[in-house]
Design an enzyme around this catalytic site. Structure first.
Site, short mmCIF file in Angstrom:
data_model
loop_
_atom_site.label_atom_id
_atom_site.label_comp_id
_atom_site.label_asym_id
_atom_site.label_seq_id
_atom_site.Cartn_x
_atom_site.Cartn_y
_atom_site.Cartn_z
CD GLN A 173 -2.52 1.35 2.41
OE1 GLN A 173 -2.28 1.54 3.42
NE2 GLN A 173 -4.05 1.01 2.13
CE1 TYR A 224 -4.13 7.60 6.13
CE2 TYR A 224 -2.15 7.20 4.88
CZ TYR A 224 -2.99 6.95 6.06
OH TYR A 224 -2.39 6.01 7.01
NE ARG A 266 -13.09 -4.42 11.84
CZ ARG A 266 -14.29 -4.11 11.82
NH1 ARG A 266 -14.66 -3.39 13.06
NH2 ARG A 266 -15.19 -3.94 10.73
#
Length: 391
Positions: free
Chosen positions: A100, A170, A347
């Site tokens: 990423q 971001y 998760r």
């Protein structure tokens, strides 16, 4: 056309994956000196050995001021060898690996990094208690070149996929959000102007790597705050990216690390644990009504981005990765039936790194994550599931 098997082989750009499951990028907290560690490799090996098709290394920064905080990898000559060691380990399992690639922009902690953060427009930082400066033309040229250099280093280190981070407030996302972008120049105003940086970066990276690797982007279905990227704007932006032809797929996310983080995660709000993990000024701020309001509660629902993601599926023809509360085999199969190409999990595989193998073998029909979100504050000390580790 027949519905693809989520556990069958698939193609992502030039990359052949053993199945259509993706480990979403979630910060691992395992690079205390900004270098790849055995612990970081082990973190990704666990999900690779557990059956995932593609595992994603999170938050590989293109520049020092683009880190969320100091304990994060800046891609360059000093980190290339460790990154290559990690890709070799993952490839040995039969899985593929994505990096990423991002610049944190206003989500960066300038005090921790020792370099002031930049954003679309000047604003105060709740993380560093400093002012974040507005990126100049020179900054944006430098950052674009840094994306290109990072891409070349990651390709040389053996990464199969580059995921460009364009969401969560971001840097690129800060330009897209009208509430964070108050510029009057060619980078602000209309969506076409606000989209300029993301499109420029995607084009520059594709020009650099050609067809050597797959290039994808993480985009927002909705930022979840007033002045953020809406679903309408997010879809229009995605259509621009599709028309440009520089990306092999989009991963659809949501929320803002800066303004509304729980919009992405959903479920229980670990306010006490999160405050305890933060520096004292931030910890005190989180005790105020404004601080408590920052961590909003959203009930968890399986596949909670489903309806918004369907709008993107209907409005786009390019491959899409569905993200957001995917825990069950029937959800994954439903995604394939509705035209999504990949499913991304965070998760669920943190709690059970071997979940894909269990689902594929029929030993389980669902993961056992309880969505307590107590994993969120552990990103500063090694991301883990406290339910499993006991703390």
């Amino acid at each position: 056309m027949s519905t693809p098997d989520v556990f069958g082989p698939a193609t992502l750009g030039p990359v052949r994956l053993r199945n259509r499951t993706v480990k979403a990028a979630t910060f691992e907290g395992r690079a205390p000196h900004g270098q790849v560690t055995d612990d970081l490799i082990g973190y990704h090996l666990a999900v690779a050995e557990g059956g995932i098709g593609l595992t994603t290394v999170a938050y590989l920064a293109v520049a020092p001021e683009g880190r969320t905080h100091a304990e994060q990898i800046v891609v360059g000559p000093d980190t290339a060898a460790g990154l290559a060691r990690m890709t070799d380990a993952i490839h040995a399992t039969g899985a593929k690996i994505a990096g990423q690639v991002g610049h944190a922009g206003p989500v960066a902690n300038g005090r921790s990094n020792g370099v002031k953060a930049i954003s679309a427009s000047r604003m105060p930082s709740p993380l560093s208690m400093q002012m974040i400066r507005s990126a100049s033309e020179q900054d944006l040229t430098r950052v674009t070149k840094a994306y290109v250099a990072t891409a070349r280093t990651l390709v040389g280190a053996g990464f199969d996929v580059l995921e460009l981070h364009m969401s969560h407030s971001y840097l690129i996302s800060s330009f897209l959000a009208p509430g964070l972008n108050r510029r009057k120049d060619r980078w602000g105003g209309s969506l076409e102007n606000r989209a300029r940086l993301g499109r420029q970066v995607a084009r520059a990276v594709r020009d650099e790597v050609g067809g050597e690797v797959a290039v994808t982007a993480k985009v927002s279905l909705s930022d979840g705050f007033k002045g953020g990227v809406t679903t309408d704007a997010g879809l229009e932006y995605a259509q621009l990216l599709e028309a440009d032809g520089n990306l092999d797929a989009l991963q659809m996310s949501g929320g803002s690390s800066l303004m509304n983080p729980m919009y992405l995660f959903r479920g229980d709000v670990p306010l006490k644990e999160f405050a305890a993990s933060m520096p004292l000024p931030v910890r005190l701020g989180m005790r105020t009504p404004m601080g408590k309001g920052f961590m909003k509660h959203y009930d968890f629902q399986e596949g909670y981005f489903w309806e918004k993601a369907l709008r993107f599926r209907e409005g786009l023809s390019m491959p899409l990765m569905l993200l957001g509360g995917i825990n069950r085999r029937d959800t994954m199969e439903r995604a394939m039936e509705h035209g999504f190409d990949f499913v991304a999990m965070g998760r669920a595989v943190l709690r059970e790194p071997d979940l894909v193998n269990k689902l594929q073998a029929g030993r389980q029909t669902s993961g056992v994550c309880i969505h307590c979100n107590r994993c969120m504050p552990t990103i500063y000390s090694g991301t883990r599931c406290p339910v499993v580790t006991g703390g």
